[in-house]
Design an enzyme around this catalytic site. Structure first.
Site, PDB file in Angstrom:
ATOM      1  N   SER A   1      13.289  66.188  17.041  1.00 28.16           N
ATOM      2  CA  SER A   1      12.241  66.685  17.936  1.00 28.16           C
ATOM      3  C   SER A   1      12.878  67.377  19.127  1.00 28.16           C
ATOM      4  CB  SER A   1      11.371  65.529  18.434  1.00 28.16           C
ATOM      5  OG  SER A   1      10.481  65.976  19.440  1.00 28.16           O
TER       6      SER A   1
ATOM      7  N   TYR B   1      10.488  57.441  21.732  1.00 31.88           N
ATOM      8  CA  TYR B   1      10.442  58.395  20.621  1.00 31.88           C
ATOM      9  C   TYR B   1      11.671  59.309  20.635  1.00 31.88           C
ATOM     10  CZ  TYR B   1       8.634  62.139  17.616  1.00 31.88           C
ATOM     11  OH  TYR B   1       8.470  63.074  16.617  1.00 31.88           O
TER      12      TYR B   1
END
Length: 246
Positions: free
Chosen positions: A142, A155
């Site tokens: 990401s 995350y």
């Protein structure tokens, strides 16, 4: 079970999700037979398979918890039985939980680590053992690892691990014609990303990119298609697909 003999075969984990679905359909349009993996959304995954087969492609369903090695070994075995082997592994499956670090529920952290880190280990172990020469392993990272948005600490930590695993595995596969890369999407218009965000937040995130829009799953699938096919000299990289956010 009916057996096909396609030229190249891919598995897309999380193939019923927003990005995974479009990746599976794009790889099928590129001529690959596609195993659409799901954990709980069988009906959604079946829709992806039906879409692919309706346009003349080859597709099948496989199920499993990505963090469970027995589940995923069974999934890979089913693909080999039906399609004869595996050439491309695209690991999109993951979870996202957001909260400031000071408030983050450690039980949720454990669940996040299990899916995003252990799941990557399980899938990549099988991929490293099973992918045929000329193949590709594509993990999902990401852009938030570098963008460093508040509330994304847990995350982003799991996706930083994906970056490290991808580079090291590429080096560990020295001597084999198998590439390993990670794709790092930026803000992308998927249900997972948009869930719980206000219109103002979405607009602010859209304007982060010089192109002044959110990414689409098709944008991400285009990069996956490149890494899965012609990009034989791209290896050990985290490819940021984010419209120029960073």
């Amino acid at each position: 079970m009916q057996t096909f003999t396609p030229n190249r075969v891919a598995i897309v984990t999380g193939g019923s999700g927003g990005i995974g679905r479009i990746v599976a359909e794009r790889l099928a349009s590129d001529g690959l037979a596609v195993a659409v993996h799901y954990a709980g959304n069988k009906d959604d995954a079946q829709e992806v398979v039906d879409t692919i087969t309706a346009t003349g492609g080859n597709a099948m369903l496989v199920r499993g918890d990505v963090a469970d090695e027995a589940d995923m070994a069974s999934a890979f075995a089913a693909i080999e039985e039906t399609f004869g082997g595996v050439d491309v592994v695209v690991h999109t499956a993951g979870r996202m939980m957001l909260a400031p670090l000071i408030d983050f529920d450690l039980t949720q952290l454990d669940a996040l680590l299990r899916t995003n880190i252990r799941g990557t280990f399980v899938v990549d172990q099988l991929a490293a053992r099973k992918v045929r020469n000329g193949g590709a392993i594509i993990n999902f990272s990401s852009s938030v690892v570098k963008i460093a948005l508040p509330s994304y600490s847990a995350y982003a930590a799991t996706k930083g691990a994906v970056d490290a695993v991808s580079l090291i595995l590429a080096r560990e596969l020295r001597g084999r014609d198998v590439t390993v890369n990670a794709v790092a999407p930026g803000p992308t218009a998927t249900p997972l990303f948009l869930n719980g965000k206000s219109e103002e937040t979405v607009n602010n995130l859209s304007n982060m990119a010089p192109l002044q829009r959110l990414g689409t799953p098709a944008d991400i699938a285009e990069a996956v298609s490149f890494l899965a096919g012609p990009a034989r000299w791209v290896n050990g990289q985290t490819v940021y697909v984010n419209g120029g956010v960073i």
